[in-house]
Motif scaffolding. Structure first.
Motif, mmCIF file in Angstrom:
data_model
loop_
_atom_site.group_PDB
_atom_site.id
_atom_site.type_symbol
_atom_site.label_atom_id
_atom_site.label_comp_id
_atom_site.label_asym_id
_atom_site.label_seq_id
_atom_site.Cartn_x
_atom_site.Cartn_y
_atom_site.Cartn_z
ATOM 1 N N SER A 106 5.813 11.843 1.696
ATOM 2 C CA SER A 106 5.582 10.405 1.792
ATOM 3 C C SER A 106 5.014 10.008 3.148
ATOM 4 C CB SER A 106 6.875 9.652 1.515
ATOM 5 O OG SER A 106 7.824 9.940 2.507
ATOM 6 N N ASN A 128 2.295 4.823 4.146
ATOM 7 C CA ASN A 128 2.559 4.798 2.707
ATOM 8 C C ASN A 128 3.655 3.792 2.372
ATOM 9 O OD1 ASN A 128 0.718 6.623 1.636
ATOM 10 N ND2 ASN A 128 1.951 8.357 2.319
ATOM 11 N N TYR A 129 4.669 3.772 3.238
ATOM 12 C CA TYR A 129 5.780 2.848 2.989
ATOM 13 C C TYR A 129 5.327 1.403 3.143
ATOM 14 C CZ TYR A 129 8.947 6.721 2.781
ATOM 15 O OH TYR A 129 9.580 7.851 2.391
ATOM 16 N N ILE A 187 3.575 0.463 0.086
ATOM 17 C CA ILE A 187 4.475 0.142 -1.029
ATOM 18 C C ILE A 187 5.064 -1.255 -0.851
ATOM 19 C CG2 ILE A 187 6.739 0.683 -2.010
ATOM 20 C CD1 ILE A 187 4.821 2.570 -3.130
ATOM 21 N N ASP A 226 2.664 -3.644 -1.891
ATOM 22 C CA ASP A 226 2.117 -3.432 -3.231
ATOM 23 C C ASP A 226 2.772 -4.400 -4.214
ATOM 24 O OD1 ASP A 226 1.219 -2.557 -5.639
ATOM 25 O OD2 ASP A 226 1.649 -0.440 -5.278
ATOM 26 N N TYR A 229 4.077 -2.859 -7.462
ATOM 27 C CA TYR A 229 5.356 -2.150 -7.364
ATOM 28 C C TYR A 229 6.510 -3.120 -7.556
ATOM 29 C CZ TYR A 229 8.796 1.133 -5.458
ATOM 30 O OH TYR A 229 9.870 1.967 -5.295
ATOM 31 N N ILE A 271 5.459 4.386 -11.297
ATOM 32 C CA ILE A 271 5.487 5.578 -10.439
ATOM 33 C C ILE A 271 4.833 6.757 -11.152
ATOM 34 C CG2 ILE A 271 7.044 7.288 -9.411
ATOM 35 C CD1 ILE A 271 8.743 5.035 -8.456
ATOM 36 N N TYR A 329 1.560 8.507 -1.654
ATOM 37 C CA TYR A 329 1.947 7.151 -2.030
ATOM 38 C C TYR A 329 3.044 7.170 -3.101
ATOM 39 C CZ TYR A 329 1.054 2.178 -2.761
ATOM 40 O OH TYR A 329 1.159 0.830 -2.830
ATOM 41 N N THR A 330 2.867 8.051 -4.111
ATOM 42 C CA THR A 330 3.877 8.195 -5.152
ATOM 43 C C THR A 330 5.215 8.589 -4.551
ATOM 44 O OG1 THR A 330 2.120 9.068 -6.496
ATOM 45 C CG2 THR A 330 4.331 9.254 -7.374
ATOM 46 N N GLY A 362 6.858 5.709 -2.978
ATOM 47 C CA GLY A 362 7.412 4.833 -4.008
ATOM 48 C C GLY A 362 8.677 5.398 -4.598
#
Lengths: 270, 285
Positions: free
Chosen positions: A16, A34-35, A38, A41, A44, A232, A244-245, A248
């Motif tokens: 991540s 990435n966090y 999210i 996002d 999400y 996800i 990214y996944t 998440g």
């Protein structure tokens, strides 16, 4: 053995922090970006909202119906054992089969549900596309989940009601309490531990909903019924955004684990 | 006045009792219809001819029941999937009983891991598989384990093993300590006590736990979806394959669904007594 789940979780944690995308070369370290992605996002968080909506609708209905049924079948009645066995069958059905079965039942043209409604309303050609409108799609998802899991709440609440001490009720009858008072001041408090178990199990299981949705709507129409697990899955296996996944998934794990830990601590304290 | 009311009362309660009984049967009938209709419909669909399946308005009872959809579904990877599901579910059941009974014995008898270990097992069972399925996929890809039985079996152990440890712990704890103690005094080794006393006494619990593990593994979808391609494909993964972009093979879907459900109904009726306990992981007996 714990390693089989812990190792992937750590691997996800490491992943991540990297940008690893199918379409871009290299896997640079990107820190927390990435966090941050999210958190920004909207899809999400919308997906989490959808999930909570389904959980709230399905679990409250399952609980109410299960409680009603358990109350109906708690006293001796002829054929009770057979009724219980027949009522419990949906629990054993594969969730994916549940989803497809209900998709067929709700089908606009070939489904018997439209036929029955059309018959009752006197319109022979009633073709309502249940899964094409957001509201009815939610209704369909919730009904499918209710169909599969009400037997569970029913069984557990039935076990709870059967185990209640009889003498307390006899005493309350002598004291002249009404049946509502009996329910409010005796049944509910006595059943509280079991009610917590039911809500906790169903809530957590329903939050993980993936199979039924995959079969029924695939998040459609549009993305309006997309749950968090489906989202996800999609960013991972359709868009191949590995880092990214992972971010998440880590956030989802933290949320769920927080709820589980809180719930367990409270249950254990009692 | 007084005499009148006392005369009327039994009649009134008699009627209200009758009404309540009818009300109860009404609720039960309605619930039974709701619960069984979808299952009956999918079974009926599997016996319809292709033109009956996509007939509008729908035909309820197939006029000439045929097994064509069963033949078709089994040829269309259905048989492989059934075999794979059977292998994967059996293997993960046997392994989780084998490892689980040992783990459960040590937790139940010596309190291994204190309070935290059983609780973390419970928590593990509750986590969403989707959250770990992605890193697992990448790991297995590097190991070249994708589309193998061992990959799916291993991942099914992640929920079945905590489950069986947790359940068996409860069943073992119910065995009176005196029985095991007396065996120990008679010169039985710890392994002997476990194998000759505890396991046979907990046999009903072992069987029930095993059946539940089998059902969970059989029904599982996300791991099987991600980790299988052709060779190790399971029933739950084959079904979505019958949905083309233009048309849906509902007859085949019905046939394969029926094949997938019926064994579970038999198993479920076998564990009826333990159903509540099994589904709540022993929280409610």
């Amino acid at each position: 053995m714990l390693g089989v789940t812990i190792f992937p979780t750590f691997y996800a944690l490491i992943l991540s922090f990297f940008r690893w995308e199918y379409i871009l070369p290299g896997r640079p370290f990107v820190g927390l970006s990435n966090y941050i992605g999210i958190f920004r996002d909207t899809r999400y968080w919308a997906a989490i909202g959808h999930t909570l909506l389904i959980v709230a609708g399905a679990v409250s209905l399952e609980f109410t119906l299960g409680f009603l049924l358990a109350n109906t079948l708690v006293e001796e009645i002829r054929g009770k054992r057979y009724f219980i066995t027949a009522l419990v069958l949906p629990v054993m059905v594969l969730p994916i089969v549940c989803g497809y079965t209900w998709r067929l039942l709700l089908d606009a043209q070939y489904g018997p549900i439209n036929q029955i409604i059309g018959f009752l309303m006197g319109k022979p050609y009633f073709h309502f596309p249940w899964l094409s409108f957001t509201r009815t799609a939610y209704l369909s998802i919730i009904i499918t989940d209710v169909w599969e899991w009400t037997p569970f709440t029913f069984l557990v609440l039935l076990a709870g009601l059967t185990s209640l001490p009889v003498d307390v009720y006899e005493a309350s009858v002598i004291d002249g309490t009404s049946s509502w008072q009996q329910f409010r001041y005796l049944t509910l408090p006595l059943l509280k531990p079991i009610i917590i178990v039911v809500l906790l199990f169903r809530g957590l299981e329903c939050f993980k909903m993936f199979d039924i949705l995959f079969a029924l709507t695939r998040g459609g129409p549009g993305k309006t019924t997309e749950t968090i697990c489906l989202y996800i899955y999609r960013i991972g296996f359709q868009y191949f955004r590995m880092g990214y996944t992972a971010a998440g998934a880590v956030i989802l794990l933290l949320i769920v684990f927080g709820v589980v830990a809180l719930a367990l601590v409270r249950v254990v304290e009692k | 006045m007084k005499i009148q009311s006392s005369k009327q009362e039994p009649k009134k309660t008699y009627f209200s009792r009758k009404l309540r009984i009818w009300g109860r049967y009404g609720i039960i009938t309605f619930a039974l219809l709701f619960a069984l209709f979808p299952i009956v419909w999918i079974i009926l669909t599997s016996f319809k001819t292709p033109s009956e399946v996509i007939h509008s308005p729908p035909i309820w009872i197939p006029r000439e029941p045929s097994f064509n959809h069963y033949v078709g579904a089994l040829k269309l990877r259905g048989l492989t999937a059934f075999k794979n599901s059977l292998i994967i579910a059996s293997a993960s059941t046997v392994l989780s009983l084998l490892l689980g009974s040992m783990g459960a014995y040590s937790i139940a008898k010596w309190g291994t891991g204190g309070k935290l270990l059983p609780l973390s097992l419970l928590a593990m069972r509750m986590l969403p598989p989707i959250a770990v399925v992605f890193p697992v996929f990448l790991i297995f890809k590097t190991l070249q384990w994708i589309d193998t039985y061992r990959a799916v079996i291993l991942m099914h152990l992640t929920f079945n093993l905590p489950y069986s440890i947790w359940m068996l712990r409860g069943f073992f704890a119910e065995i009176p300590k005196e029985v095991e103690e007396s065996a120990r005094i008679d010169g039985c080794s710890e392994l002997g006590v476990f194998g000759k006393i505890t396991l046979p006494l907990a046999a009903p619990g072992l069987i029930a736990t095993g059946i539940f593990c089998f059902i969970f593994s059989w029904n599982e979808y996300p791991f099987a979806l991600v980790l299988t391609r052709r060779n190790a494909i399971t029933l739950s993964v084959v079904l979505p394959g019958y949905f083309g972009s233009q048309m849906v093979f509902w007859g085949e879907v019905g046939a394969l669904s029926t094949i997938a459900i019926l064994p579970l109904f038999i198993l479920g009726i076998l564990v009826k007594k333990h159903l509540t306990r099994g589904l709540t992981m022993g929280a409610v007996k």
